[in-house]
Design an enzyme around this catalytic site. Structure first.
Site, short mmCIF file in Angstrom:
data_model
loop_
_atom_site.label_atom_id
_atom_site.label_comp_id
_atom_site.label_asym_id
_atom_site.label_seq_id
_atom_site.Cartn_x
_atom_site.Cartn_y
_atom_site.Cartn_z
N ASP A 207 0.84 -1.20 0.00
CA ASP A 207 0.00 0.00 0.00
C ASP A 207 0.88 1.25 0.00
OD1 ASP A 207 -2.16 -1.69 0.21
OD2 ASP A 207 -2.34 -1.46 2.39
N1 URA Z 1 -1.40 -5.91 3.85
C1 URA Z 1 -1.86 -4.64 3.87
O1 URA Z 1 -2.91 -4.34 4.45
N2 URA Z 1 -1.13 -3.70 3.23
C2 URA Z 1 0.04 -3.96 2.61
O2 URA Z 1 0.68 -3.04 2.07
C3 URA Z 1 0.50 -5.30 2.61
C4 URA Z 1 -0.24 -6.26 3.25
#
Ligand code: URA
Length: 237
Positions: free
Chosen positions: A107
């Site tokens: 993310d």
């Molecule tokens: N899980 C999440 O919620 N975000 C990420 O970036 C990776 C795994």
């Protein structure tokens, strides 16, 4: 290995050298192959056997690049984005070339290990849900981790009323911090796994992919090529 045109070889191996630039350099007599100056851009060579020198420096051949980036927050896992900086835009000049892309997503607000490569087959192997390549994250939470979380995650939780997760291993490090290993990558998975329990992820960092760990000496925003050993470990748990 297939023979390749000299101008194509040079532009594919050197960041910032276009095919047109390569042709000009070759015509100017700045390029030699196996010790002999070659002035024809269409000259065919064998990338794995022939040695190419440009302006006195060897242009070594790498079929693929494998780069470990410690992604900072605020940067997106894409090659181009209208609004935000992308992981490939963070790469230093010497690690840039056509065709590189992030193999997998973190993310925008997550940090840590992102593999950037131009090896589509390896990326496919790492990302295919069938292969269950483990990825481990350091997670910091707003509230203390509840007692049943580790057990529930290990038996596979259902998130958002329908999506069933594969078993995930949680190792508590402190009241609000843990390491969590997933063998899949659903959208916002870790945030959603904890949100279902009324908790909230406040910091998320990917620390390993397969058996390859993020180099602790890489600060956020820094990148380097993977070692041979890390490359081997990537697809091994
Ligand atoms: N899980 C999440 O919620 N975000 C990420 O970036 C990776 C795994």
């Amino acid at each position: 290995m297939e023979a390749q045109r000299l101008d194509k070889y040079i532009s594919s191996q050197l960041a910032g050298v276009s095919r047109k630039d390569a042709r000009e350099l070759i015509r100017r007599g700045e390029v030699s192959v196996n010790g002999r100056t070659v002035r024809e851009p269409e000259h065919k060579l064998c990338p794995s056997a022939d040695s190419v020198v440009l302006g006195g420096k060897a242009v070594g051949y790498k079929q693929y690049l494998y780069i470990m980036l410690n992604k900072p927050a605020g940067v997106v896992c894409a090659t181009r984005d209208r609004l935000s900086e992308t992981v490939t835009e963070l790469l230093p000049e010497e690690l840039r070339r056509e065709g590189l892309f992030p193999a997998g997503r973190l993310d925008k607000d997550s940090v840590g290990f992102v593999l950037i490569t131009d090896d589509g087959a390896l990326a496919h192997r790492l990302l295919s849900p069938k292969n269950h390549v483990p990825k481990t994250y350091f997670v910091r939470l707003r509230d203390p981790i509840d007692e049943k979380a580790a057990e529930d995650f290990l038996s596979g939780v259902t998130i958002d009323g329908g999506e069933k997760c594969l078993p995930a291993e949680l190792r508590a490090l402190s009241e609000r911090e843990c390491e969590l290993t997933l063998r899949e990558g659903k959208y916002h998975q870790i945030k959603r796994m904890f949100a279902c329990r009324g908790n909230e992820v406040v910091y998320l960092k990917r620390i390993s992919i397969g058996g390859a760990a993020l180099d602790p000496s890489l600060s956020e925003g820094q990148a380097r090529e993977l070692t041979e050993d890390e490359l081997l470990r990537l697809t091994k748990a």
